[in-house]
Design an enzyme around this catalytic site. Structure first.
Site, PDB file in Angstrom:
ATOM      1  N   GLU A 314       1.058  -1.273   0.140  1.00  0.00           N
ATOM      2  CA  GLU A 314      -0.133   0.054   0.100  1.00  0.00           C
ATOM      3  C   GLU A 314       1.110   1.323   0.100  1.00  0.00           C
ATOM      4  OE1 GLU A 314      -2.161   3.307   0.341  1.00  0.00           O
ATOM      5  OE2 GLU A 314      -1.311   2.774   2.445  1.00  0.00           O
ATOM      6  N   HIS A 315       0.598   2.145  -0.928  1.00  0.00           N
ATOM      7  CA  HIS A 315       1.725   3.281  -1.268  1.00  0.00           C
ATOM      8  C   HIS A 315       1.680   4.454  -0.423  1.00  0.00           C
ATOM      9  CE1 HIS A 315       4.549   5.007  -3.838  1.00  0.00           C
ATOM     10  NE2 HIS A 315       3.894   4.784  -5.005  1.00  0.00           N
ATOM     11  N   CYS A 316       0.693   4.606   0.308  1.00  0.00           N
ATOM     12  CA  CYS A 316       0.820   6.112   0.849  1.00  0.00           C
ATOM     13  C   CYS A 316       1.776   6.454   1.946  1.00  0.00           C
ATOM     14  CB  CYS A 316      -0.875   6.055   2.012  1.00  0.00           C
ATOM     15  SG  CYS A 316      -0.784   5.291   3.480  1.00  0.00           S
ATOM     16  N   LEU A 318       4.568   4.059   1.774  1.00  0.00           N
ATOM     17  CA  LEU A 318       5.952   3.467   1.568  1.00  0.00           C
ATOM     18  C   LEU A 318       6.139   3.589  -0.037  1.00  0.00           C
ATOM     19  CD1 LEU A 318       5.014   0.317   3.476  1.00  0.00           C
ATOM     20  CD2 LEU A 318       7.076   1.554   3.690  1.00  0.00           C
ATOM     21  N   ARG A 438      10.519  12.215  -0.213  1.00  0.00           N
ATOM     22  CA  ARG A 438       9.921  10.968  -0.993  1.00  0.00           C
ATOM     23  C   ARG A 438      10.325  10.758  -2.396  1.00  0.00           C
ATOM     24  NH1 ARG A 438       4.066   9.070   1.197  1.00  0.00           N
ATOM     25  NH2 ARG A 438       4.812   7.334  -0.383  1.00  0.00           N
TER      26      ARG A 438
END
Length: 597
Positions: A314-316, A318, A438
């Site tokens: 799950e991208h939020c 990581l 990020r």
């Protein structure tokens, strides 16, 4: 901070000393924005965009007020980066499904192990990493003498995205409510639609031995298929709809079941079949049977019947670079060694308990509709793999070119030949050298790229002209990538100004519509035809994600010294164009190799 002698060896020991993400001036961003969108526009579209930009930039204009607010925010106490609010809005604010649309996967290298052995080894490796992370013994990643932000590691374990009506939230450790690492001792194992809690750490916090982990998994795999439909299907719904479904589950008394899943260290999804081939494995890692997944979980290991394995993320919280480091730690040493290092010991069979949901007819119907909708959505996604064995970074470097620039130019040439034009292209650029850094959004199409694509198909252009155009486009690519790495990129800056108006426009006196964000420049630059990202690691075979729009081809690539593996995805109505692109890509790579040879 370049002197490696000054660096802390503690995982999070360098965070406060990292430089801040630079906030570009508004004028620099707007000038760069026109450079970036310009090659995609007609003269009329460019003029309309420049006119709106001038209004945005005027001395008393909305851009100045919004940027001044962003500068004040960036200077506020406790703010790590001017992007601190942007990231939650970007990821947690999206309202479509995250399954297939946002989550990404890695297909791990083969291990020749059976399913239970492979899964037990991955659990043991993850527990070793978790316990070292708890003690801040994971070495900070250092690139060219500069430490990278390690903050994302705090979202690896016991982190779960929680759906919200307007914006999602994250339930995770290392927060004000839960300072420090997760104290959970269990994981959730999915098998045939069953959800099973398995305690992988004993009462004293020491991991179970490899043999005991395998025995626990063996017990779970004796289960029959679940009698009730799996609530995991609900995690595939659009976010506001899933939030309503979650409230309905809570109203039926499912708080404990949700709590077990949301606090679990991670998920392990055991499949009762072997993939038909590599592409089939990739597709199941990307979407698979949603009854055997919880797509909101930060980390889910997926292990097939033949021991083939991978991870869905799950991208939020990581990005791929953090998951690559995690994967390399898990797969870079034998499971026995990692288990031993973790302090694992025999403590008897792990506690294994079924997680059961109380469902009524409405909940069952909700789950079944979600399952059918997602299965149809997965079936409406076309995918392909393209592999170049014996050709990778070593070969490209011998041709005296940046490996990433080479493959990006090959994508551009293949796209023009497959679809007849150059189209907006996104590439993710890592910026973890900054505090809480990020990624930056890079747009690949430059005037040099447009000229390169034209010259390559000009029958009157000779070898020298083509080679010069190729090198000029590649050099422009490298220059832009360096600007993005240095935080000098326009898209996220302008996007955050747009979001500030939505959040605080009334308070700032900026309530009028912002024509800039309706211009051909803004809309065309961000309407992806290609969405690209790379993940270089010898421990993975493929990396992948879904496409981002109706005409987009998602391109996830693993570029290594001796190979290039590419996973493509696109909506099925334009599958022929994607397959055409794949064929043209094979030709383009060979042609560009020959051109430089």
């Amino acid at each position: 901070m370049n002197d490696s002698a000054d660096l802390s060896a503690r995982t999070f020991g360098n965070e406060e000393r990292l430089p801040r993400v630079p906030l570009p001036t508004l004028d620099a961003t707007c000038e760069r924005f026109m450079e970036w969108c310009g090659p995609l526009l007609s003269d009329g579209e460019r003029a309309r965009t420049e006119s709106a930009l001038a209004g945005f930039l005027r001395p008393d204009g909305p851009g100045r007020k919004l940027h001044a607010a962003l500068e004040r925010y960036d200077a506020s106490e406790g703010v790590h980066s001017w992007l601190d609010t942007f990231w939650p809005y970007r990821y947690l604010g999206r309202r479509d499904r995250i399954a297939l649309n946002a989550n990404f996967f890695f297909l791990f290298k083969d291990s020749q192990e059976g399913q239970i052995e492979r899964a037990a080894g991955l659990i043991a490796g993850a527990l070793d990493y978790k316990l070292r992370l708890d003690r801040e013994e994971i070495p900070p990643v250092v690139q060219r003498g500069r430490p990278l932000s390690m903050v994302q590691n705090r979202f690896l374990f016991s982190a779960t995205r929680i759906p919200g009506a307007e914006q999602d939230t994250v339930r995770a450790p290392y927060t004000d409510e839960r300072p420090g690492p997760s104290d959970a001792r269990h994981i959730v194992v999915f098998f045939r639609g069953n959800m099973i809690r398995m305690d992988v750490l004993g009462p004293a916090g020491r991991p179970h031995s490899l043999a005991e982990l395998a025995a626990g998994l063996g017990t779970i795999m004796k289960a029959e298929a679940a009698a009730e439909p799996s609530a995991g299907h609900l995690t595939t719904k659009a976010r506001a709809e899933w939030a309503a479904s979650r409230e309905a589950l809570l109203a039926l008394g499912n708080g404990k079941a949700l709590d077990e899943i949301e606090t679990a260290l991670f998920c392990v999804c055991l499949e009762d079949f072997a993939p038909k081939n590599t592409l089939d494995a990739c597709d199941h890692l990307l979407h698979g049977d949603s009854g055997n997944r919880w797509f909101d979980k930060a980390v889910s290991f997926i292990v097939f019947g033949d021991g083939t394995a991978g991870i869905n993320v799950e991208h939020c919280g990581l990005d791929g670079t953090t998951i690559l480091s995690f994967t390399d730690a898990l797969l870079g040493a034998p499971p026995e060694k990692l288990s031993q290092r973790s302090g694992a010991k025999s403590q008897g069979l792990p506690v294994v308990e079924a997680i059961e949901f109380t469902l009524d007819d409405a909940a069952r119907r909700d789950i079944e509709e979600a399952a059918a909708s997602f299965a149809a959505y997965g079936a409406a996604t076309a995918t392909a793999t393209v592999s170049f064995g014996g050709f990778g970074t070593d070969h490209i470097k011998r041709l005296k070119m940046s490996p990433d620039a080479f493959v990006q130019m090959a994508y551009q040439l293949a796209h023009k030949r497959a679809k007849g034009h150059v189209g907006a292209t996104y590439e993710s650029i890592a910026t973890r050298q900054y505090r809480h850094g990020r990624t930056e959004a890079m747009r690949v199409v430059t005037p040099e790229v447009v000229r390169f694509a034209e010259v390559m198909d000009d029958p009157t252009a000779g070898t020298v002209l083509r080679r010069d155009a190729f090198r000029a486009a590649a050099d422009a690519h490298v220059r832009r990538a360096k600007e993005c790495q240095a935080g000098q990129a326009p898209e996220q800056h302008l996007w955050e100004l747009q979001l500030i108006q939505r959040r605080r426009g009334e308070e700032l006196g900026v309530t009028e519509p912002l024509p800039l964000f309706e211009t051909p420049g803004w809309l065309t630059m961000r309407d992806d035809y290609l969405s690209t990202s790379s993940a270089p690691s010898v421990n993975i075979q493929y990396f992948g994600f879904g496409s981002t729009s109706e005409q987009c081809i998602g391109i996830a690539y693993v570029l290594l010294p001796d190979r290039l593996n590419v996973y493509l995805s696109t909506p099925r109505p334009v599958a022929d164009a994607m397959l055409g692109f794949a064929g043209k890509l094979r030709e383009a790579v060979q042609e560009l190799r020959d051109l430089l040879a």
